[in-house]
Design an enzyme around this catalytic site. Sequence first.
Site, PDB file in Angstrom:
ATOM      1  N   GLU A 171       0.806  -1.235   0.000  1.00  0.00           N
ATOM      2  CA  GLU A 171       0.000   0.000   0.000  1.00  0.00           C
ATOM      3  C   GLU A 171       0.834   1.278   0.000  1.00  0.00           C
ATOM      4  OE1 GLU A 171      -2.817  -0.447   3.227  1.00  0.00           O
ATOM      5  OE2 GLU A 171      -3.452  -2.408   2.511  1.00  0.00           O
ATOM      6  N   ASN A 212       2.066  -5.284  -3.129  1.00  0.00           N
ATOM      7  CA  ASN A 212       0.660  -5.580  -2.784  1.00  0.00           C
ATOM      8  C   ASN A 212      -0.099  -4.287  -2.502  1.00  0.00           C
ATOM      9  OD1 ASN A 212      -1.296  -7.661  -2.024  1.00  0.00           O
ATOM     10  ND2 ASN A 212      -1.080  -6.939   0.086  1.00  0.00           N
ATOM     11  N   HIS A 248     -10.240  -6.004  -1.869  1.00  0.00           N
ATOM     12  CA  HIS A 248     -11.253  -5.771  -0.829  1.00  0.00           C
ATOM     13  C   HIS A 248     -12.367  -5.011  -1.549  1.00  0.00           C
ATOM     14  CE1 HIS A 248      -8.888  -7.147   2.522  1.00  0.00           C
ATOM     15  NE2 HIS A 248      -7.866  -6.455   2.074  1.00  0.00           N
ATOM     16  N   GLU A 276      -6.181 -10.688  -1.084  1.00  0.00           N
ATOM     17  CA  GLU A 276      -6.945 -10.435   0.153  1.00  0.00           C
ATOM     18  C   GLU A 276      -8.442 -10.330  -0.152  1.00  0.00           C
ATOM     19  OE1 GLU A 276      -5.389  -7.099   2.400  1.00  0.00           O
ATOM     20  OE2 GLU A 276      -3.323  -7.607   1.929  1.00  0.00           O
ATOM     21  N   ASP A 278     -12.270 -10.084  -0.361  1.00  0.00           N
ATOM     22  CA  ASP A 278     -13.535 -10.172   0.361  1.00  0.00           C
ATOM     23  C   ASP A 278     -14.486  -9.210  -0.330  1.00  0.00           C
ATOM     24  OD1 ASP A 278     -12.592  -7.697   1.451  1.00  0.00           O
ATOM     25  OD2 ASP A 278     -11.980  -8.668   3.315  1.00  0.00           O
TER      26      ASP A 278
HETATM   27  O1  9MR Z   1      -7.384  -7.860   8.724  1.00  0.00           O
HETATM   28  C1  9MR Z   1      -6.335  -7.142   9.343  1.00  0.00           C
HETATM   29  C2  9MR Z   1      -6.787  -6.618  10.697  1.00  0.00           C
HETATM   30  O2  9MR Z   1      -7.047  -7.683  11.581  1.00  0.00           O
HETATM   31  C3  9MR Z   1      -5.712  -5.701  11.280  1.00  0.00           C
HETATM   32  O3  9MR Z   1      -6.194  -5.096  12.466  1.00  0.00           O
HETATM   33  C4  9MR Z   1      -5.322  -4.622  10.279  1.00  0.00           C
HETATM   34  C5  9MR Z   1      -4.166  -3.766  10.776  1.00  0.00           C
HETATM   35  O4  9MR Z   1      -2.984  -4.518  10.901  1.00  0.00           O
HETATM   36  O5  9MR Z   1      -4.936  -5.204   9.043  1.00  0.00           O
HETATM   37  C6  9MR Z   1      -5.946  -5.992   8.444  1.00  0.00           C
HETATM   38  O6  9MR Z   1      -5.446  -6.527   7.246  1.00  0.00           O
HETATM   39  C7  9MR Z   1      -5.127  -5.582   6.220  1.00  0.00           C
HETATM   40  C8  9MR Z   1      -3.933  -6.090   5.464  1.00  0.00           C
HETATM   41  O7  9MR Z   1      -2.877  -6.362   6.347  1.00  0.00           O
HETATM   42  C9  9MR Z   1      -3.496  -5.124   4.387  1.00  0.00           C
HETATM   43  N1  9MR Z   1      -4.582  -4.781   3.507  1.00  0.00           N
HETATM   44  C10 9MR Z   1      -5.834  -4.372   4.157  1.00  0.00           C
HETATM   45  C11 9MR Z   1      -6.261  -5.416   5.196  1.00  0.00           C
HETATM   46  C12 9MR Z   1      -7.597  -5.048   5.822  1.00  0.00           C
HETATM   47  O8  9MR Z   1      -7.494  -3.841   6.521  1.00  0.00           O
END
Ligand code: 9MR
Length: 364
Positions: A171, A212, A248, A276, A278
């Site tokens: 990101e 990513n 997402h 990822e 959903d």
């Molecule tokens: O699903 C993840 C959540 O449990 C965490 O609190 C959050 C912060 O670390 O990250 C979420 O996963 C993210 C991923 O690492 C990167 N892309 C977006 C995902 C959803 O926010």
Amino acid sequence: MNRLQKISFASKIVFSMSLVCLSCAKYKSTSIDPGILIQPQKTEEISLQKNMPFPMGAAVNVSLLKSNTNYRNLVIKEFNSLTAENAMKFASVHPSKDTYTWSDADYLVDFAVANGKRVHGHTLNWYKSLPDWVNNFQGTTAEWENLLKTHIQTVVGHFKGKVVSWDVVNEAINDDGTIRNSIWVQKLGVDYIGRAFQYAHEADPNALLFYNDYGHEFGPTKRTAILNLVTGLKNKGIPIDGIGIQMHTRVTQTDANLTAAISTAAATGLKIHISEIDMALNPDNVQSMTYTTTLGEQQAGKYKTIVQAYNAIPKSQQFGITQWNVTDADSWIPSNYSRPDWPLPFDAQYQRKAAYQGILDGVK
Ligand code: 9MR
């Protein structure tokens, strides 16, 4: 043949005839309604990992994996690739300058090895989930560079030979296509991105390295910026192997945007990981919303569109599709947005939803 023998012989004939009749009945009803006798057996055999022609993964929550048998069994049954939802992030594995905590990540990797699953690493560099010691770090540019390099090489080195691929940088692009002004860019400049890939490659030359990000399907602005970044890296000889399209997404996204997200990324020639996925059904945060059959069917249709587009890219570029956690009960979306939502192919009771069939239909 005495009387007793005759009776026994006669009853054997009656018994075998009834067996024939039973199988007749079974055969007859099979040919009338295949759904009743054949389908339940077949459903048992189906799993995402068996039925899909590319790896199918899930992001896994390690505490659920340890404590919830249904969750663990579903992971074992359905998926052949695993990502740590949080356990390999900077704050998780490197909570203070000289301390690395591997226990949850090691648990996941050991579980994957024991069950024959691939492990994809997430993530070596991100602007979020950093421990305070990094956010508050006071150092020269050289010290920041050393921090970046040491972290990447220690983590990649620890999992060398077990984690086959990494999201190296996560990101780095804003939704308007500009470079995100992250702490890393502030301290090291945008070229740190290429160096992060080089550091990871030095630590494990066999690992596949991904950039990513989310929002490829938002439209051309963000995806063009992402694709320019990765092709720029590739043209400079930076060791980058693939693009993670997070996906997402939401049920209201157009098929054209979903398809373009995949085909434009694939046109780079790099490997593509839908990393990822959903799909929100309630993006407008309606608190009273409930899951309906209609919503489920719409979700199934969009999952199918995504899988169809993915199945159409060259085989050699299909790294796999990973969903972000396993069931609607475990997804980050309801808690993060404080709303009811049902983004994944399994419901909160760990049962397959229409979306599951949508995924299978995508490769028919
Ligand atoms: O699903 C993840 C959540 O449990 C965490 O609190 C959050 C912060 O670390 O990250 C979420 O996963 C993210 C991923 O690492 C990167 N892309 C977006 C995902 C959803 O926010």
